[in-house]
Scaffold this motif. Sequence first.
Motif, PDB file in Angstrom:
ATOM      1  N   VAL A   1       5.950   7.851  -7.317  1.00 40.29           N
ATOM      2  CA  VAL A   1       5.042   6.802  -6.855  1.00 40.29           C
ATOM      3  C   VAL A   1       4.254   6.258  -8.040  1.00 40.29           C
ATOM      4  CG1 VAL A   1       3.189   6.193  -5.258  1.00 40.29           C
ATOM      5  CG2 VAL A   1       4.797   8.016  -4.653  1.00 40.29           C
TER       6      VAL A   1
ATOM      7  N   ARG B   1       0.834  -1.201   0.000  1.00 44.03           N
ATOM      8  CA  ARG B   1       0.000   0.000   0.000  1.00 44.03           C
ATOM      9  C   ARG B   1       0.866   1.247   0.000  1.00 44.03           C
ATOM     10  NH1 ARG B   1      -3.781  -2.347   4.539  1.00 44.03           N
ATOM     11  NH2 ARG B   1      -2.145  -1.451   5.853  1.00 44.03           N
ATOM     12  N   ASP B   2       0.248   2.350  -0.378  1.00 41.35           N
ATOM     13  CA  ASP B   2       0.922   3.638  -0.437  1.00 41.35           C
ATOM     14  C   ASP B   2       0.439   4.528   0.711  1.00 41.35           C
ATOM     15  OD1 ASP B   2       2.413   5.818  -1.687  1.00 41.35           O
ATOM     16  OD2 ASP B   2       0.439   6.641  -2.151  1.00 41.35           O
TER      17      ASP B   2
ATOM     18  N   GLU C   1       3.288   2.330   6.043  1.00 39.04           N
ATOM     19  CA  GLU C   1       3.350   3.311   4.969  1.00 39.04           C
ATOM     20  C   GLU C   1       4.022   4.611   5.436  1.00 39.04           C
ATOM     21  OE1 GLU C   1       1.114   0.096   4.114  1.00 39.04           O
ATOM     22  OE2 GLU C   1       0.444   1.487   5.678  1.00 39.04           O
TER      23      GLU C   1
ATOM     24  N   ARG D   1       1.153   3.633  -8.787  1.00 37.31           N
ATOM     25  CA  ARG D   1       0.085   2.876  -8.133  1.00 37.31           C
ATOM     26  C   ARG D   1      -0.724   2.151  -9.206  1.00 37.31           C
ATOM     27  NH1 ARG D   1      -0.350   8.241  -6.690  1.00 37.31           N
ATOM     28  NH2 ARG D   1       0.411   8.818  -4.598  1.00 37.31           N
TER      29      ARG D   1
ATOM     30  N   HIS E   1       8.724   4.300  -5.955  1.00 39.40           N
ATOM     31  CA  HIS E   1       7.907   3.530  -5.007  1.00 39.40           C
ATOM     32  C   HIS E   1       6.750   2.882  -5.762  1.00 39.40           C
ATOM     33  CE1 HIS E   1       6.403   2.336  -1.165  1.00 39.40           C
ATOM     34  NE2 HIS E   1       5.390   3.173  -1.128  1.00 39.40           N
ATOM     35  N   ARG E   2       6.694   1.550  -5.787  1.00 36.92           N
ATOM     36  CA  ARG E   2       5.654   0.815  -6.537  1.00 36.92           C
ATOM     37  C   ARG E   2       4.676   0.170  -5.568  1.00 36.92           C
ATOM     38  NH1 ARG E   2       1.963  -1.288  -9.062  1.00 36.92           N
ATOM     39  NH2 ARG E   2       2.153  -2.325 -11.091  1.00 36.92           N
ATOM     40  N   THR E   3       3.372   0.512  -5.706  1.00 33.17           N
ATOM     41  CA  THR E   3       2.344  -0.018  -4.813  1.00 33.17           C
ATOM     42  C   THR E   3       1.076  -0.335  -5.608  1.00 33.17           C
ATOM     43  OG1 THR E   3       1.176   2.045  -4.272  1.00 33.17           O
ATOM     44  CG2 THR E   3       3.207   1.605  -3.078  1.00 33.17           C
TER      45      THR E   3
ATOM     46  N   ALA F   1      -3.859   3.249   4.706  1.00 30.27           N
ATOM     47  CA  ALA F   1      -2.448   3.363   5.089  1.00 30.27           C
ATOM     48  C   ALA F   1      -2.297   3.388   6.607  1.00 30.27           C
ATOM     49  CB  ALA F   1      -1.842   4.623   4.485  1.00 30.27           C
TER      50      ALA F   1
ATOM     51  N   ASP G   1      -0.810   7.404   0.615  1.00 27.32           N
ATOM     52  CA  ASP G   1      -2.063   8.101   0.304  1.00 27.32           C
ATOM     53  C   ASP G   1      -3.264   7.162   0.215  1.00 27.32           C
ATOM     54  OD1 ASP G   1      -0.937  10.658   0.203  1.00 27.32           O
ATOM     55  OD2 ASP G   1      -0.241  10.346  -1.850  1.00 27.32           O
ATOM     56  N   ASP G   2      -3.053   5.886   0.456  1.00 30.24           N
ATOM     57  CA  ASP G   2      -4.149   4.919   0.467  1.00 30.24           C
ATOM     58  C   ASP G   2      -5.010   5.150   1.708  1.00 30.24           C
ATOM     59  OD1 ASP G   2      -5.579   2.312   0.945  1.00 30.24           O
ATOM     60  OD2 ASP G   2      -4.453   1.738  -0.839  1.00 30.24           O
TER      61      ASP G   2
ATOM     62  N   ASP H   1       7.541   6.180   3.798  1.00 34.42           N
ATOM     63  CA  ASP H   1       7.649   7.569   3.360  1.00 34.42           C
ATOM     64  C   ASP H   1       8.777   8.288   4.081  1.00 34.42           C
ATOM     65  OD1 ASP H   1       6.522  10.140   2.137  1.00 34.42           O
ATOM     66  OD2 ASP H   1       6.421  10.578   4.286  1.00 34.42           O
TER      67      ASP H   1
END
Length: 363
Positions: free
Chosen positions: A59, A10-11, A21, A61, A40-42, A17, A13-14, A25
Amino acid sequence: MRRIHTLAWRDLDDPDAGGSEVHADEFMRRWSDAGLDVLHRTSAALGQPAESERNGYRVIRRGSRYSVFPRTIVSEMTRRMGPYDALVEIWNGVPWMSPVWCRKPRITFLHHVHGPMWDQILPGPLAAFGRALETKLAPPFYKRALTVTPSDATREELIEIGFRPEKVVAVPNGTDPRFSPGGSKTEQPSIIAVARLAPVKRFGLLLDAVAAARRSVPDLTLTIVGDGPSADELRRKVAEMGAASWVTLAGRVDHDDLVDMYRSAWIVASASLAEGWGLSLTEAAGCGTPAVATDIRGHRSSVVDGVTGILAVPDDLGAAIARVLTDHDLRATLATAAQQRVEAMTWDATAAGVLRQLHRVAV
């Protein structure tokens, strides 16, 4: 080593989160500030674009909670996300299996072993598979690679399931310096609990514990900060208990408001079943607010029992809360020790510590 890819479920901004997360960050923004090229791959996040830049790093997503794993692996193997010099895999329950397909320098960051959490996340057969994947199937692939974790408690747990002691390193979490003392406490005894509203956090147990403590501290109030899948269930329980007069469900709050809430509370509490690190407990400690929490491995890393807070088994949680609220000298002593301990925990040190381990495997 200039270009680093990080893989996470997860990121930040999810909507779901949490501490993992925040941790990602904090170290990625510092790496970017130091001149590293971080991607960053989510998975896809509701209301967020497929690609963006945040705090100096890129990022991406894409994919659901489940399809993100194969999609990301294929993208990395085919270099669709561009070349990279090193990889950080953030293992949150389901592994990315990077030892199988990645030939670059890499480390795995694992916050905690989910263990009993699987029964709350998935139905019976799937929970059993998740537990087996985490503790039996995946570890043999990772035991020769370097794994970083935020606490000695999780390090010990990883060693118990087959990880090599010399290949597991604990790098403690940091605490934002904005979590600092100030303001004044509420006139009446008050508790704050901050977490994603999910089954593993056991807010029902916390409500029961606070209700028990109110027998000794009748003017006690509880404020719960956060949102998540258990929000409706929690509202129903508050209504069923007739607790609306002493429980506030604050939802998500901004950073400044959270700092003020930590500062004004008498204690911070957590009834969580499992944690890699009790982030809210150290945030509150920075604000001069001691903790009362369940005695689990993750909490033992963020709370020194009897020194910076009190850890208790679930049945004794209510009594422990009442004790700290009614013993003013004890609470003051715990608060002072908690604040002093957290002053040495910085995100700069965490980011440098994780990067040091990445360099370790690159040379």
